[in-house]
Design a protein around this motif. Structure first.
Motif, PDB file in Angstrom:
ATOM      1  N   LEU A  93       2.928   2.635   3.129  1.00 30.20           N
ATOM      2  CA  LEU A  93       2.260   2.576   4.426  1.00 30.20           C
ATOM      3  C   LEU A  93       2.712   1.315   5.148  1.00 30.20           C
ATOM      4  O   LEU A  93       2.793   0.237   4.547  1.00 30.20           O
ATOM      5  CB  LEU A  93       0.738   2.582   4.273  1.00 30.20           C
ATOM      6  N   THR A  94       3.001   1.459   6.413  1.00 31.64           N
ATOM      7  CA  THR A  94       3.570   0.377   7.215  1.00 31.64           C
ATOM      8  C   THR A  94       2.538  -0.167   8.197  1.00 31.64           C
ATOM      9  O   THR A  94       1.806   0.607   8.816  1.00 31.64           O
ATOM     10  CB  THR A  94       4.789   0.906   8.000  1.00 31.64           C
ATOM     11  N   PRO A  95       2.470  -1.498   8.369  1.00 31.27           N
ATOM     12  CA  PRO A  95       1.550  -2.067   9.364  1.00 31.27           C
ATOM     13  C   PRO A  95       1.952  -1.647  10.779  1.00 31.27           C
ATOM     14  O   PRO A  95       3.138  -1.567  11.103  1.00 31.27           O
ATOM     15  CB  PRO A  95       1.717  -3.581   9.181  1.00 31.27           C
TER      16      PRO A  95
ATOM     17  N   LEU B 128       0.829  -1.203   0.000  1.00 32.70           N
ATOM     18  CA  LEU B 128       0.000   0.000   0.000  1.00 32.70           C
ATOM     19  C   LEU B 128       0.866   1.257   0.000  1.00 32.70           C
ATOM     20  O   LEU B 128       1.748   1.417   0.847  1.00 32.70           O
ATOM     21  CB  LEU B 128      -0.911  -0.014   1.233  1.00 32.70           C
ATOM     22  N   TYR B 129       0.589   2.150  -0.963  1.00 32.35           N
ATOM     23  CA  TYR B 129       1.364   3.385  -1.118  1.00 32.35           C
ATOM     24  C   TYR B 129       0.420   4.587  -1.120  1.00 32.35           C
ATOM     25  O   TYR B 129      -0.717   4.504  -1.599  1.00 32.35           O
ATOM     26  CB  TYR B 129       2.160   3.356  -2.428  1.00 32.35           C
TER      27      TYR B 129
ATOM     28  N   ILE C 263       0.005   2.824   8.358  1.00 34.89           N
ATOM     29  CA  ILE C 263       0.434   4.192   8.652  1.00 34.89           C
ATOM     30  C   ILE C 263       1.508   4.640   7.669  1.00 34.89           C
ATOM     31  O   ILE C 263       2.447   3.898   7.365  1.00 34.89           O
ATOM     32  CB  ILE C 263       0.979   4.291  10.094  1.00 34.89           C
ATOM     33  N   SER C 264       1.364   5.878   7.177  1.00 36.44           N
ATOM     34  CA  SER C 264       2.377   6.450   6.291  1.00 36.44           C
ATOM     35  C   SER C 264       3.721   6.503   7.006  1.00 36.44           C
ATOM     36  O   SER C 264       3.794   6.865   8.183  1.00 36.44           O
ATOM     37  CB  SER C 264       1.980   7.866   5.862  1.00 36.44           C
TER      38      SER C 264
ATOM     39  N   TRP D 191      -1.277   9.210   6.298  1.00 37.83           N
ATOM     40  CA  TRP D 191      -2.438   8.347   6.484  1.00 37.83           C
ATOM     41  C   TRP D 191      -2.259   7.445   7.695  1.00 37.83           C
ATOM     42  O   TRP D 191      -1.173   6.932   7.948  1.00 37.83           O
ATOM     43  CB  TRP D 191      -2.643   7.467   5.253  1.00 37.83           C
ATOM     44  N   ARG D 192      -3.337   7.252   8.419  1.00 43.36           N
ATOM     45  CA  ARG D 192      -3.391   6.265   9.503  1.00 43.36           C
ATOM     46  C   ARG D 192      -4.733   5.558   9.354  1.00 43.36           C
ATOM     47  O   ARG D 192      -5.763   6.022   9.830  1.00 43.36           O
ATOM     48  CB  ARG D 192      -3.274   6.940  10.872  1.00 43.36           C
TER      49      ARG D 192
END
Length: 248
Positions: free
Chosen positions: A13-15, A5-6, A29-30, A45-46
């Motif tokens: 975006l990181t889990p 996811l970007y 989360i970005s 983003w969150r």
């Protein structure tokens, strides 16, 4: 969806996760939020992962069903189409494994599928998949609650409500007239409306600046219309307005 996811800047975006009242919540989360870069403070983003995964699964299944029925996935006969549709509908959470990448944009998310994983899940030849099946877009509606965002995929963001916008402007004019000494009856007579209607519409002049900006940009909750405000109203407190609207 880790690593898939970007956001609109190309950042991944990181889990992540957090616990609230003993319940564990997963997020995407970005990276710039995690890094807390000075020039990106407060942006990014969150996303609540559970809802995102549920909506993505639904969107992919619907896309695949449409592709089968529309000929985007080659089949030999009607029986094959029925069988393929059944296998597609039966996909559970494993449907997320078919996603190669996700790109967030301005009100849309681009979903790219992995042909090998897709062929394996549907038990078909990868060569039977048309290239236009492997990438598609869906609109999304975004609702922010503090730093957290919820995306509802497949729902377009609200368009600007010109009627609501006009009624806010009228209410502002009536409020100014009251401050300048006119009474309700005088204003109602001049406008050709009843005092009761005027009383229902005046609260539109006391919406928070944050809410007014959202309405002007078409970012208000879709249920927030002139009729909704007349029926339900909102408290004068801007903080209370935000609390109520976050639940819509």
């Amino acid at each position: 969806m880790a690593g898939k996811l970007y956001d609109e800047t190309g950042g991944r975006l990181t889990p992540s996760h957090a616990s609230k009242s003993g319940k564990r919540y997963r997020y995407c989360i970005s990276q710039r939020l995690l890094a807390r870069a000075a020039n990106d403070a407060g942006t990014g983003w969150r996303l609540l992962a559970e809802q995102l995964e549920r909506d993505l699964g639904r969107a992919v299944r619907k896309h695949l069903m449409g592709s089968v029925e529309g000929g985007g996935i080659a089949t030999t006969d009607a029986g094959s189409i029925v069988s393929l549709c059944s296998r597609t509908a039966a996909l559970g959470t494993e449907v997320l494994e078919l996603i190669a990448s996700l790109q967030l944009g301005d009100g849309t998310i681009t979903i790219k599928l992995a042909p090998v994983e897709m062929a394996k899940a549907l038990r078909i030849d990868p060569k039977s998949i048309a290239s236009n099946v492997l990438s598609f877009e869906r609109p999304f509606a975004q609702r922010r609650r503090g730093v957290e965002s919820r995306l509802t995929i497949g729902v377009a963001k609200a368009a600007r409500d010109d009627i609501l916008t006009a009624n806010i402007a009228r209410a502002e004019q009536w409020r100014s007239a009251l401050y300048n000494g006119d009474d309700l009856k005088t204003i109602a007579t001049r406008e050709g409306i009843t005092v009761k209607y005027l009383g229902e519409m005046l609260p539109f002049a006391f919406l928070s600046p944050k809410l007014v900006r959202a309405i002007l940009d078409g970012r208000q909750p879709s249920v927030l219309t002139t009729n909704w405000l007349r029926r339900h109203g909102l408290p004068l407190s801007w903080a209370e307005q935000d609390r109520i609207l976050a639940q819509l």
